[in-house]
Design an enzyme around this catalytic site. Sequence first.
Site, PDB file in Angstrom:
ATOM      1  N   ARG A  58      -2.104   0.573  10.264  1.00 20.13           N
ATOM      2  CA  ARG A  58      -2.665  -0.776  10.346  1.00 20.13           C
ATOM      3  C   ARG A  58      -1.827  -1.812   9.612  1.00 20.13           C
ATOM      4  NH1 ARG A  58      -6.738   2.249  11.107  1.00 20.13           N
ATOM      5  NH2 ARG A  58      -5.629   3.434   9.548  1.00 20.13           N
ATOM      6  N   THR A  59      -1.537  -1.545   8.352  1.00 27.84           N
ATOM      7  CA  THR A  59      -0.897  -2.576   7.521  1.00 27.84           C
ATOM      8  C   THR A  59       0.476  -2.939   8.065  1.00 27.84           C
ATOM      9  OG1 THR A  59      -2.112  -1.683   5.654  1.00 27.84           O
ATOM     10  CG2 THR A  59      -0.302  -3.156   5.135  1.00 27.84           C
ATOM     11  N   LYS A  86      18.616  10.104   1.213  1.00 25.10           N
ATOM     12  CA  LYS A  86      19.948  10.588   0.834  1.00 25.10           C
ATOM     13  C   LYS A  86      20.210  10.381  -0.650  1.00 25.10           C
ATOM     14  CE  LYS A  86      21.900   9.180   5.317  1.00 25.10           C
ATOM     15  NZ  LYS A  86      22.761   8.142   5.900  1.00 25.10           N
ATOM     16  N   ARG A 108       5.457  -1.274   0.793  1.00 22.20           N
ATOM     17  CA  ARG A 108       4.435  -0.275   0.450  1.00 22.20           C
ATOM     18  C   ARG A 108       5.157   0.876  -0.231  1.00 22.20           C
ATOM     19  NH1 ARG A 108      -0.453   2.137   3.896  1.00 22.20           N
ATOM     20  NH2 ARG A 108      -1.230   0.119   3.219  1.00 22.20           N
ATOM     21  N   HIS A 136      -3.655  -3.643  -3.506  1.00 25.06           N
ATOM     22  CA  HIS A 136      -3.404  -3.823  -2.078  1.00 25.06           C
ATOM     23  C   HIS A 136      -3.976  -5.202  -1.739  1.00 25.06           C
ATOM     24  CE1 HIS A 136      -2.784  -3.128   2.052  1.00 25.06           C
ATOM     25  NE2 HIS A 136      -3.412  -1.981   2.227  1.00 25.06           N
TER      26      HIS A 136
END
Length: 315
Positions: A58-59, A86, A108, A136
């Site tokens: 969603r976000t 890496k 995020r 959030h």
Amino acid sequence: MTFNGNHLLGLEGMSRDEIEYLLDSADSFREISEREIKKVPTLRGKTVVGLFFESSTRTRTSFEIAAKRLSADFVSISGSTSSVSKGETLLDTARNVAAMRPDCLVMRHPRSGAPHFLARHVGCPVVNAGDGSHEHPTQALLDLLTIRGVRGRIAGLEVAIVGDVLHSRVTRSNVHALRTMGARVRLVGPPTLLPSALAEWGDIHHDLASGVRGVDVVMMLRLQRERQGANFLPTLDEYSRYFCLTREMLELAKPNAIVLHPGPINRGVEISSEVADGQASMILEQVANGVAVRMAILYLLAGRGRASVEQRQAV
Ligand code: NCD
């Protein structure tokens, strides 16, 4: 830590006026998504980069759609497919992305504080799209926008936040924002996921029935199993027996109570299908409002928009 015009890292410490300003801004962007041509030239020529080091449906989609509806270019990097796998450090990734001159970074990350670190090392606005179990902010803003849209106000409402409070960044942002806007907060969950140390955030209930009785809003949370160590819960079955929001439980809330959930929902664990798909459920309204909130935030940060909300009604 707060929206100071340069970044959106969290809602803690933000004033009532600032939150109201962000909600009003988001409100003015809602209508664009109802148009047949869902695009305005506001951020044409701007580049928004998404750095998603943790899974998101969603976000991430919501930020991408928001950027594109404002005509910005949106590029997304995910932890598993980037050079992080890496061995590149977060600082090196940040410096390299910054060298490509984005106008806004949306991050995020599983670690609390990662977007704050990023903000100190890049010369562009940073939006926190969820950092560990910390904050959030855009989720809480869309939750408040949804509540305000349905109820017409936030002040004076009683909101029960139910479930894995301890690990929930959604809760942290919501507690700050709801209380600042004058709502009363109840926290509901088993003692392992709701320690008494959190009592300063709201009234604590370890029993679902007493927690939702008489409330205006029930905000359900997903169990953050990826953030829980062992032994937080005996079994999922037992958790859902005591904390799943069923129709019978919801009937204890006010007759016109609404139900929110940030998604992804686990049907039958924290919420029954009957409630998730029922009349009181605002889950899809939340998703729709999420696009408007992110359009407003990108506009204010990437567009450096400083116009008043009234001026922007005409976008
Ligand atoms: C939340 C998140 O990732 O913090 N979901 C979301 O952003 N819509 C809640 C969750 O994952 O449970």
